[in-house]
Design a protein around this motif. Structure first.
Motif, PDB file in Angstrom:
ATOM      1  N   SER A 111      30.239  10.282  16.869  1.00 50.57           N
ATOM      2  CA  SER A 111      31.053  11.969  16.507  1.00 50.57           C
ATOM      3  C   SER A 111      30.207  12.550  16.003  1.00 50.57           C
ATOM      4  O   SER A 111      28.934  12.182  15.129  1.00 50.57           O
ATOM      5  CB  SER A 111      32.197  11.383  15.532  1.00 50.57           C
ATOM      6  N   LEU A 112      30.130  14.016  15.930  1.00 49.88           N
ATOM      7  CA  LEU A 112      29.404  14.910  15.536  1.00 49.88           C
ATOM      8  C   LEU A 112      30.085  15.814  14.103  1.00 49.88           C
ATOM      9  O   LEU A 112      29.605  16.597  13.329  1.00 49.88           O
ATOM     10  CB  LEU A 112      28.989  16.182  16.427  1.00 49.88           C
ATOM     11  N   THR A 113      31.566  15.350  14.024  1.00 51.01           N
ATOM     12  CA  THR A 113      32.498  15.883  12.927  1.00 51.01           C
ATOM     13  C   THR A 113      31.452  15.605  11.673  1.00 51.01           C
ATOM     14  O   THR A 113      31.208  14.535  11.379  1.00 51.01           O
ATOM     15  CB  THR A 113      33.698  15.413  12.913  1.00 51.01           C
ATOM     16  N   GLY A 114      31.453  16.759  10.980  1.00 53.62           N
ATOM     17  CA  GLY A 114      30.870  16.481   9.680  1.00 53.62           C
ATOM     18  C   GLY A 114      29.393  16.390   9.487  1.00 53.62           C
ATOM     19  O   GLY A 114      29.038  16.237   8.178  1.00 53.62           O
ATOM     20  N   LYS A 115      28.755  16.408  10.443  1.00 55.90           N
ATOM     21  CA  LYS A 115      27.316  16.296  10.378  1.00 55.90           C
ATOM     22  C   LYS A 115      26.712  17.265   9.945  1.00 55.90           C
ATOM     23  O   LYS A 115      26.975  18.445  10.289  1.00 55.90           O
ATOM     24  CB  LYS A 115      26.747  15.981  11.766  1.00 55.90           C
ATOM     25  N   PRO A 116      25.622  17.314   9.048  1.00 58.10           N
ATOM     26  CA  PRO A 116      24.845  18.501   8.638  1.00 58.10           C
ATOM     27  C   PRO A 116      24.213  19.207   9.931  1.00 58.10           C
ATOM     28  O   PRO A 116      24.002  18.632  10.777  1.00 58.10           O
ATOM     29  CB  PRO A 116      23.689  17.828   7.539  1.00 58.10           C
ATOM     30  N   LYS A 117      23.791  20.455   9.340  1.00 56.36           N
ATOM     31  CA  LYS A 117      23.025  21.451  10.678  1.00 56.36           C
ATOM     32  C   LYS A 117      21.940  20.850  11.175  1.00 56.36           C
ATOM     33  O   LYS A 117      21.438  20.842  12.194  1.00 56.36           O
ATOM     34  CB  LYS A 117      22.792  22.572   9.917  1.00 56.36           C
ATOM     35  N   LYS A 118      21.269  20.053  10.035  1.00 55.64           N
ATOM     36  CA  LYS A 118      19.742  19.577  10.769  1.00 55.64           C
ATOM     37  C   LYS A 118      19.965  18.407  11.898  1.00 55.64           C
ATOM     38  O   LYS A 118      19.367  18.205  12.946  1.00 55.64           O
ATOM     39  CB  LYS A 118      19.014  18.954   9.570  1.00 55.64           C
ATOM     40  N   HIS A 119      21.221  17.515  11.654  1.00 56.91           N
ATOM     41  CA  HIS A 119      21.454  16.249  12.452  1.00 56.91           C
ATOM     42  C   HIS A 119      21.926  17.231  13.607  1.00 56.91           C
ATOM     43  O   HIS A 119      21.541  16.848  14.849  1.00 56.91           O
ATOM     44  CB  HIS A 119      22.561  15.508  11.909  1.00 56.91           C
ATOM     45  N   LEU A 120      22.733  18.067  13.660  1.00 63.51           N
ATOM     46  CA  LEU A 120      23.157  18.811  14.945  1.00 63.51           C
ATOM     47  C   LEU A 120      21.849  19.695  15.744  1.00 63.51           C
ATOM     48  O   LEU A 120      21.967  19.396  16.841  1.00 63.51           O
ATOM     49  CB  LEU A 120      24.274  19.863  14.546  1.00 63.51           C
ATOM     50  N   ARG A 121      20.916  20.075  14.939  1.00 64.11           N
ATOM     51  CA  ARG A 121      19.789  20.693  15.626  1.00 64.11           C
ATOM     52  C   ARG A 121      19.012  19.308  16.435  1.00 64.11           C
ATOM     53  O   ARG A 121      18.347  19.811  17.297  1.00 64.11           O
ATOM     54  CB  ARG A 121      19.151  21.675  14.840  1.00 64.11           C
ATOM     55  N   ASP A 122      19.005  18.357  15.646  1.00 64.22           N
ATOM     56  CA  ASP A 122      18.120  17.287  16.096  1.00 64.22           C
ATOM     57  C   ASP A 122      18.784  16.713  17.222  1.00 64.22           C
ATOM     58  O   ASP A 122      18.133  16.603  18.629  1.00 64.22           O
ATOM     59  CB  ASP A 122      17.978  16.074  15.010  1.00 64.22           C
TER      60      ASP A 122
END
Length: 220
Positions: A111-122
């Motif tokens: 899941s990507l829910t609640g992940k920090p922006k850095k994680h999403l950019r990675d």
């Protein structure tokens, strides 16, 4: 079908739901994985060939594998196509990145829910999300519709990194959480909804209304 609708190109990006068919808890699936010594698929896409070899019978096309409210989005797309609209559907998957409805997927737990922006950019960099989107939209579309969870919006709209969804379609309609509306100003058609099902229902009505609007109304 109004003749002008046939010439419209619509691109839809939708979040993959957590619910899959079969479920990762399916006894047959879990048992087959256990026999091979493989864990439940998650963020280990690099092992996809191993999984496909071990449990090939559990792979399905994305359009069939993803259940829940995604099926309402899928039905809306199919209904629009039946009315003559050219609609391309792409899915944002926490395991696979950007995929088409025809791609084969296995049940996974990620899941990507609640992940920090850095994680999403990675995640975006790992799966070449921005490159894929730019390639998919190198030919202009008349309408870009985004039906995604708030966390995943940064994959499509990240002005801080020079990636702005507002330039990807002649018109842009976003269906997401109310709290994300401020990211766009007044430059998109924003349809806020906290619940995923409500969001999907708003998208369904929007697509249905397209077939009832005149060209003049659409261009307004």
């Amino acid at each position: 079908t109004p003749p002008w609708l046939i010439y419209l190109r619509i691109v839809v990006f939708a979040s993959a739901p957590a619910y899959m068919r079969p479920s990762v808890k399916d006894k047959g699936y879990a048992g087959a994985l256990k026999k091979t010594g493989l864990p439940t698929p998650s963020d280990d896409l690099e092992r996809e060939p191993l999984y496909m070899q071990a449990v090939p019978g559990y792979a399905r096309r994305a359009r069939e594998a993803f259940g829940g409210n995604f099926q309402l989005v899928m039905k809306s797309v199919e209904d629009a196509r039946s009315q003559g609209l050219l609609v391309d559907l792409f899915i944002i998957s926490p395991r696979y990145g950007i995929i088409t409805e025809r791609d084969q997927v296995l049940p996974y737990s990620s899941s990507l829910t609640g992940k920090p922006k850095k994680h999403l950019r990675d995640f975006s960099a790992k799966h070449r999300v921005k490159e894929l989107i730019n390639d998919l939209l190198k030919d202009p579309c008349d309408l870009l519709a985004v039906v995604v969870n708030r966390s995943e919006l940064v994959l499509l709209h990240d002005p801080e990194q020079g990636f702005d969804i507002r330039g990807l379609g002649a018109r842009v309609a976003v269906f997401s959480a109310p709290s994300a509306k401020k990211q766009f100003g007044g430059k998109v058609e924003y349809h806020p909804a906290r619940q995923v099902r409500t969001r999907s229902a708003h998208f369904s009505k929007y697509m249905d209304d397209l077939t009832k609007r005149t060209l003049k109304e659409f261009a307004a």
